[in-house]
Motif scaffolding. Sequence first.
Motif, PDB file in Angstrom:
ATOM      1  N   TYR A 129       0.769  -1.530   0.118  1.00 48.79           N
ATOM      2  CA  TYR A 129      -0.060  -0.016   0.048  1.00 48.79           C
ATOM      3  C   TYR A 129       0.948   1.118   0.077  1.00 48.79           C
TER       4      TYR A 129
ATOM      5  N   ILE B 216       0.093  10.718  -2.470  1.00 41.03           N
ATOM      6  CA  ILE B 216      -0.858  11.846  -1.905  1.00 41.03           C
ATOM      7  C   ILE B 216      -0.909  11.522  -0.447  1.00 41.03           C
ATOM      8  N   ILE B 217      -1.414  10.072  -0.095  1.00 36.56           N
ATOM      9  CA  ILE B 217      -1.797   9.908   1.190  1.00 36.56           C
ATOM     10  C   ILE B 217      -0.555   9.995   2.196  1.00 36.56           C
TER      11      ILE B 217
ATOM     12  N   LEU C 249      -1.715   7.396  -5.687  1.00 35.59           N
ATOM     13  CA  LEU C 249      -2.418   7.716  -4.289  1.00 35.59           C
ATOM     14  C   LEU C 249      -1.608   7.730  -3.247  1.00 35.59           C
ATOM     15  N   SER C 250      -0.337   6.691  -3.185  1.00 37.03           N
ATOM     16  CA  SER C 250       0.494   6.513  -2.085  1.00 37.03           C
ATOM     17  C   SER C 250       1.218   7.872  -1.830  1.00 37.03           C
TER      18      SER C 250
END
Length: 207
Positions: free
Chosen positions: A44, A53-54, A50-51
């Motif tokens: 993850y 941003i997270i 996405l990673s």
Amino acid sequence: MYILNFILGACFGSFYLCILDNYPNFFNHSRSICPYCHNELKFYHLIPILSYIILKGKCAYCKHKISWRYPIFEIISGITFVLCYQNFTFFIASNIIVLLAISISDIRHGIIYDSLLIILFILIITHYSIDLKLCLFILFIGIFLSINNLIGFGDIKLLAIYSLIFDLYQMCLILFIASLIALIITKKRKIKFAPYLSFAIICILVI
Ligand SMILES: [Zn+2]
């Protein structure tokens, strides 16, 4: 379909940068590692865009800043895949992406990764019936030429793969277009030939 293509392209971009950064250790690690703290990254942590941003652009363990080129390249790769698929078949679109990756690796590291050539080979044998005669001929001549440092063996392997589906006339055309553009663009004696070859191959694929 747009979203699926974008995700595919982004994943390819991510995978490719991963190979570039970890080469030649890529195949020694079963998982990706942080280049700074060498901790193994979880799946993850590796989701394209996405990673980033997270995790707010930082490593999950050591909080070292992750280069912005990761999400940018993933986005560009995703968009390219969508655009290519709009206008071309899956075969041509994926060939363009892999040839782009081959060109970048030749420019950056002066090497054409076998992993990328294997992807091309699989793409070709799953889409076309192949003819080995010309391929063997090119490998034979190519070994002689590369021993004498006239052309890199990576370039020969790239040409040999496409000679499985192109005829002699098309292969000569690829060499002619690539050499002509290389002559116009650079005056250097020792050049990275893969970007020129890739461009010529894309021309022949698209026509
Ligand atoms: Zn780290």
